[in-house]
Write an enzyme that holds these catalytic residues in place. Structure first.
Site, PDB file in Angstrom:
ATOM      1  N   LYS A 246       0.858  -1.196   0.000  1.00 40.35           N
ATOM      2  CA  LYS A 246       0.000   0.000   0.000  1.00 40.35           C
ATOM      3  C   LYS A 246       0.883   1.231   0.000  1.00 40.35           C
ATOM      4  CE  LYS A 246       0.950   1.317   4.418  1.00 40.35           C
ATOM      5  NZ  LYS A 246       1.679   2.567   4.755  1.00 40.35           N
TER       6      LYS A 246
ATOM      7  N   PRO B 209       9.662  -4.575  -0.042  1.00 35.75           N
ATOM      8  CA  PRO B 209      10.791  -4.311   0.855  1.00 35.75           C
ATOM      9  C   PRO B 209      10.316  -3.975   2.263  1.00 35.75           C
ATOM     10  CG  PRO B 209      10.460  -2.467  -0.653  1.00 35.75           C
ATOM     11  CD  PRO B 209       9.535  -3.557  -1.102  1.00 35.75           C
ATOM     12  N   SER B 210      11.149  -4.277   3.246  1.00 42.81           N
ATOM     13  CA  SER B 210      10.807  -3.990   4.637  1.00 42.81           C
ATOM     14  C   SER B 210      11.282  -2.594   5.020  1.00 42.81           C
ATOM     15  CB  SER B 210      11.443  -5.030   5.568  1.00 42.81           C
ATOM     16  OG  SER B 210      12.853  -5.008   5.443  1.00 42.81           O
ATOM     17  N   GLN B 211      10.721  -2.070   6.096  1.00 42.97           N
ATOM     18  CA  GLN B 211      11.024  -0.717   6.589  1.00 42.97           C
ATOM     19  C   GLN B 211      10.935   0.305   5.457  1.00 42.97           C
ATOM     20  OE1 GLN B 211      14.827  -1.074   8.710  1.00 42.97           O
ATOM     21  NE2 GLN B 211      13.674  -1.259  10.616  1.00 42.97           N
ATOM     22  N   ALA B 212       9.860   0.170   4.673  1.00 44.08           N
ATOM     23  CA  ALA B 212       9.722   0.994   3.471  1.00 44.08           C
ATOM     24  C   ALA B 212       8.436   1.803   3.432  1.00 44.08           C
ATOM     25  CB  ALA B 212       9.817   0.108   2.229  1.00 44.08           C
ATOM     26  N   GLY B 213       7.564   1.654   4.442  1.00 41.18           N
ATOM     27  CA  GLY B 213       6.303   2.391   4.434  1.00 41.18           C
ATOM     28  C   GLY B 213       5.265   1.816   3.502  1.00 41.18           C
TER      29      GLY B 213
ATOM     30  N   GLY C   2       3.831  -1.383   4.136  1.00 41.86           N
ATOM     31  CA  GLY C   2       2.951  -2.291   4.865  1.00 41.86           C
ATOM     32  C   GLY C   2       3.184  -3.760   4.600  1.00 41.86           C
TER      33      GLY C   2
ATOM     34  N   SER D 117       2.353  -6.208   7.569  1.00 37.92           N
ATOM     35  CA  SER D 117       0.919  -6.148   7.858  1.00 37.92           C
ATOM     36  C   SER D 117       0.105  -6.783   6.741  1.00 37.92           C
ATOM     37  CB  SER D 117       0.480  -4.695   8.051  1.00 37.92           C
ATOM     38  OG  SER D 117       1.106  -4.116   9.171  1.00 37.92           O
TER      39      SER D 117
ATOM     40  N   ASP E 200      -1.961  -1.495  10.792  1.00 39.06           N
ATOM     41  CA  ASP E 200      -2.310  -1.514   9.367  1.00 39.06           C
ATOM     42  C   ASP E 200      -3.018  -2.793   8.933  1.00 39.06           C
ATOM     43  OD1 ASP E 200      -1.089   0.926   9.196  1.00 39.06           O
ATOM     44  OD2 ASP E 200       0.675   0.228   8.087  1.00 39.06           O
TER      45      ASP E 200
END
EC number: 2.7.1.148
Length: 255
Positions: free
Chosen positions: A9, A95-99, A101, A104, A137
């Site tokens: 998202k 990707p992680s830590q990317a905003g 989600g 989640s 989220d």
């Protein structure tokens, strides 16, 4: 085998509306990204306990899919036995830590898949309520709307009827820790909160809003906090891009 896609998202806008019981409340427009997703597959086999593959670097008990599994054990009493004959394999693309989600979304999609395989004994509302115990989220990803206004602690998800935008994403090799970004916002920026500044945004379609505001700082309250928490972001040429969630992904509408 059973599979489901867990979509990313973006936050078209994200405004902090308050702070209650140690958590921030918000108003945000979430938009599903249809061409970026993880794939979750349940693979038959013989296993001693719940087995999860494809999520490197995250201990099992901290993984959102495992947390979703634990949350579903009470309403689905046969689930433990099911996962002695199936394992979960995740093909990661978000990707992680990317905003975006990703974690989640994985949890929400996993919950929808298990509910579907069990002939949907839980309503979507009930499933989303369970999901809210895993992460703020997760309810959005349980409902799986193309676009929605999300309020409160993330538990209020209202579908927003609009044509989804075709988006281009840019995720730099910079990870933004969500908790640290929120801590920075709370310490330095919470006092600047002004609900009048975004009055009526939830009623505007996303394309119009991005054209009208066209300022990533005004659209996303977490962007200044992310710049402070992750100063490497300031070195990027991001003119014409918007910022999703707590970062580090930027997005823009495709021409």
């Amino acid at each position: 085998m059973y599979s489901i896609n867990a979509h990313a998202k973006v936050n078209i806008f994200l405004k902090i509306t308050g702070h209650e019981n140690g958590y921030h409340t918000l108003l945000s427009r979430f938009m599903r990204v249809d061409d970026l997703y993880d794939t979750i597959t349940l693979v038959p086999g013989t296993f001693d306990s719940f087995t999860l593959e494809g999520c490197k670097g995250v201990p099992l008990h901290f993984n959102t899919i495992y947390k979703a599994y634990e949350a579903l054990l009470e309403p689905f009493p046969k689930l433990e036995d099911f996962f002695k004959s199936h394992k979960v394999v995740v093909e990661k693309s978000i990707p992680s830590q990317a905003g975006l989600g990703g974690g989640s979304s994985d949890a929400g999609a996993f919950m929808r898949l298990i509910n579907s395989l069990s002939q949907n004994p839980l309503s979507t509302d009930a499933l989303a309520k369970l999901g809210s115990s895993i992460g703020a989220d997760v309810p959005f990803f349980v409902y799986n709307y193309p676009s929605a206004n999300v309020r409160g602690f993330g538990e209020i998800v209202e579908p927003f009827r609009e044509t989804p935008l075709k988006l281009e994403l840019f995720t730099p090799d910079i990870g933004c820790d969500t908790a640290k970004v929120y801590q920075t916002y709370h310490k330095y920026l919470l006092r600047t909160l002004d609900p009048k500044s975004f009055f009526g945004w939830e009623n505007m379609d996303s394309g119009t809003l991005l054209q009208l505001i066209a300022d990533p700082v005004a659209l996303n309250d977490l962007y200044p906090a992310a710049l402070s928490t992750c100063p490497a972001l300031e070195k990027l040429d991001t003119k014409g891009w918007f910022f999703s969630g707590s970062g580090s992904t930027f997005f823009r509408v495709k021409d």
